[in-house]
Design a protein around this motif. Structure first.
Motif, PDB file in Angstrom:
ATOM      1  N   GLY A   1       0.831  -1.195   0.000  1.00 61.10           N
ATOM      2  CA  GLY A   1       0.000   0.000   0.000  1.00 61.10           C
ATOM      3  C   GLY A   1       0.860   1.238   0.000  1.00 61.10           C
ATOM      4  N   LYS A   2       0.412   2.266   0.724  1.00 64.59           N
ATOM      5  CA  LYS A   2       1.143   3.526   0.796  1.00 64.59           C
ATOM      6  C   LYS A   2       2.554   3.297   1.331  1.00 64.59           C
ATOM      7  N   ASP A   3       3.539   3.897   0.682  1.00 64.47           N
ATOM      8  CA  ASP A   3       4.948   3.750   1.061  1.00 64.47           C
ATOM      9  C   ASP A   3       5.433   2.308   0.969  1.00 64.47           C
ATOM     10  N   GLY A   4       4.677   1.458   0.288  1.00 61.82           N
ATOM     11  CA  GLY A   4       5.061   0.052   0.169  1.00 61.82           C
ATOM     12  C   GLY A   4       4.705  -0.781   1.377  1.00 61.82           C
ATOM     13  N   ALA A   5       3.817  -0.260   2.243  1.00 62.58           N
ATOM     14  CA  ALA A   5       3.470  -0.959   3.486  1.00 62.58           C
ATOM     15  C   ALA A   5       2.647  -2.212   3.223  1.00 62.58           C
ATOM     16  N   ARG A   6       2.983  -3.267   3.963  1.00 61.12           N
ATOM     17  CA  ARG A   6       2.233  -4.518   3.871  1.00 61.12           C
ATOM     18  C   ARG A   6       1.622  -4.950   5.210  1.00 61.12           C
ATOM     19  N   GLY A   7       2.271  -4.621   6.319  1.00 60.56           N
ATOM     20  CA  GLY A   7       1.750  -5.101   7.588  1.00 60.56           C
ATOM     21  C   GLY A   7       2.441  -4.480   8.774  1.00 60.56           C
ATOM     22  N   ALA A   8       1.904  -4.788   9.953  1.00 57.61           N
ATOM     23  CA  ALA A   8       2.455  -4.273  11.204  1.00 57.61           C
ATOM     24  C   ALA A   8       2.345  -5.336  12.291  1.00 57.61           C
ATOM     25  N   ILE A   9       3.379  -5.424  13.102  1.00 58.77           N
ATOM     26  CA  ILE A   9       3.464  -6.423  14.167  1.00 58.77           C
ATOM     27  C   ILE A   9       3.773  -5.724  15.485  1.00 58.77           C
ATOM     28  N   VAL A  10       3.120  -6.178  16.551  1.00 62.39           N
ATOM     29  CA  VAL A  10       3.413  -5.688  17.898  1.00 62.39           C
ATOM     30  C   VAL A  10       3.736  -6.890  18.779  1.00 62.39           C
ATOM     31  N   MET A  11       4.863  -6.816  19.477  1.00 61.53           N
ATOM     32  CA  MET A  11       5.237  -7.867  20.431  1.00 61.53           C
ATOM     33  C   MET A  11       5.084  -7.329  21.854  1.00 61.53           C
ATOM     34  N   THR A  12       4.961  -8.245  22.808  1.00 65.17           N
ATOM     35  CA  THR A  12       4.817  -7.863  24.207  1.00 65.17           C
ATOM     36  C   THR A  12       6.008  -8.368  25.009  1.00 65.17           C
ATOM     37  N   ALA A  13       6.750  -7.444  25.573  1.00 67.24           N
ATOM     38  CA  ALA A  13       7.837  -7.797  26.489  1.00 67.24           C
ATOM     39  C   ALA A  13       7.353  -7.522  27.904  1.00 67.24           C
ATOM     40  N   SER A  14       8.129  -6.833  28.703  1.00 65.42           N
ATOM     41  CA  SER A  14       7.774  -6.495  30.080  1.00 65.42           C
ATOM     42  C   SER A  14       8.828  -5.545  30.618  1.00 65.42           C
ATOM     43  N   VAL A  15       8.469  -4.753  31.623  1.00 66.63           N
ATOM     44  CA  VAL A  15       9.491  -3.935  32.276  1.00 66.63           C
ATOM     45  C   VAL A  15      10.551  -4.825  32.914  1.00 66.63           C
ATOM     46  N   ALA A  16      10.213  -6.096  33.154  1.00 68.31           N
ATOM     47  CA  ALA A  16      11.198  -7.040  33.698  1.00 68.31           C
ATOM     48  C   ALA A  16      12.344  -7.279  32.727  1.00 68.31           C
ATOM     49  N   ALA A  17      12.172  -6.912  31.470  1.00 67.72           N
ATOM     50  CA  ALA A  17      13.267  -7.009  30.511  1.00 67.72           C
ATOM     51  C   ALA A  17      14.408  -6.085  30.908  1.00 67.72           C
ATOM     52  N   GLU A  18      14.073  -5.008  31.620  1.00 69.87           N
ATOM     53  CA  GLU A  18      15.076  -4.011  31.996  1.00 69.87           C
ATOM     54  C   GLU A  18      15.351  -3.979  33.495  1.00 69.87           C
ATOM     55  N   ASP A  19      14.361  -4.292  34.334  1.00 71.96           N
ATOM     56  CA  ASP A  19      14.597  -4.300  35.771  1.00 71.96           C
ATOM     57  C   ASP A  19      13.868  -5.467  36.426  1.00 71.96           C
ATOM     58  N   GLY A  20      14.320  -6.653  36.070  1.00 71.95           N
ATOM     59  CA  GLY A  20      13.729  -7.869  36.615  1.00 71.95           C
ATOM     60  C   GLY A  20      13.965  -8.000  38.109  1.00 71.95           C
ATOM     61  N   GLN A  21      13.020  -8.636  38.777  1.00 74.79           N
ATOM     62  CA  GLN A  21      13.085  -8.791  40.226  1.00 74.79           C
ATOM     63  C   GLN A  21      13.690 -10.137  40.617  1.00 74.79           C
ATOM     64  N   ILE A  22      13.830 -10.329  41.917  1.00 79.77           N
ATOM     65  CA  ILE A  22      14.329 -11.599  42.442  1.00 79.77           C
ATOM     66  C   ILE A  22      13.453 -12.744  41.912  1.00 79.77           C
TER      67      ILE A  22
END
Length: 259
Positions: A139-160
């Motif tokens: 489509g516009k600008d050659g766009a075909r799709g979009a993806i969203v993934m789910t991480a967590s704040v634990a990726a950066e400051d994980g707890q015990i």
């Protein structure tokens, strides 16, 4: 991206963040397929939003392939994928029993189990969905799709006890930009959300005083996040054509303490 009358797949959409996202997409006119293992809940949500339920185990190639085949037969090739399927555990890397001084360590099998679901399961769905999106007309600008993934704040400051969980979510953050670069020539965008403390079924099962304490630990607003707020950001990532390769915390400015 114009969402009207396109197809989307949302993993983990029978409850929590995924359910809120599936409902928000459907409200925009999107044909939504729900990937989940919770058949009764998934069928109910699908019926309520006019979508389709696909019983999918994200750790299995065969199960994911069957889910995409069923979704695409009903709705056509998806242009949107939102990955919310995941789980967690809390086990110290090594610890000493208070009762008898015995020592134990985090079993490698339990670590691998979490990585298989959260990280590899996410990548499995992303890779298979992106391959399907390559068949769409640009489509516009050659766009075909979009993806969203789910991480967590634990990726950066994980707890015990979150070594495995943080590793799985950190892996999602780490692969966001490389995947965006892999797919840049095909017009497929990908972004990741790092949620903080949200009011999901897991959290809602806790005693009220625990939930109150968790909400109070958030700088502002002093409450747990609403899954609808996650869904709002997910939709923005899909609709904003210039947003690509980003990892965004959605957490009320919280920085998790060690415990």
């Amino acid at each position: 991206m114009n969402l009207e009358n396109i197809a989307a797949v949302v993993t983990g959409a029978a409850s929590g963040l995924g359910e809120a996202t599936a409902r928000a997409l459907a409200a925009k006119g999107v044909k939504v397929a729900i990937f989940d293992l919770q058949a009764e809940k998934g069928e109910r949500v699908a019926a309520e939003i006019g979508g389709i339920f696909c019983e999918v185990n994200v750790t299995s190639d065969e199960s994911v392939d069957a889910g995409f085949a069923k979704a695409r037969a009903a709705h056509g090739q998806e242009a949107v994928l939102v990955c919310c399927a995941g789980t967690g555990n809390a086990v110290k890397t090594a610890s000493r029993s208070r009762e008898d001084e015995s020592i134990k360590h985090f079993p490698a099998a339990a670590f691998d189990w979490l990585i298989q679901i959260n990280l590899i399961g996410t990548f499995r769905c992303v890779a298979k969905s992106a391959a399907g999106m390559l068949t769409l007309e640009p489509g516009k600008d050659g766009a075909r799709g979009a993806i969203v993934m789910t991480a967590s704040v634990a990726a950066e400051d994980g707890q015990i006890g979150q070594a495995a969980y943080s590793a799985s979510k950190g892996g999602i953050v780490g692969m966001t930009l490389p995947i965006a670069r892999d797919l840049m020539g095909e017009g497929i965008r990908i972004n990741t959300i790092l949620p903080g403390i949200f009011s999901t079924p897991l959290m809602n099962g806790m005693p009220d005083h625990v939930k109150d304490a968790l909400g109070a630990s958030v700088p502002f607003p002093k409450r747990m996040g609403d899954p609808a707020e996650y869904a709002k950001l997910a939709l923005h990532m899909v609709e904003n054509d210039y947003m690509n390769g980003e990892d965004v915390r959605l957490d009320g400015a919280i920085r998790m303490a060690p415990r």
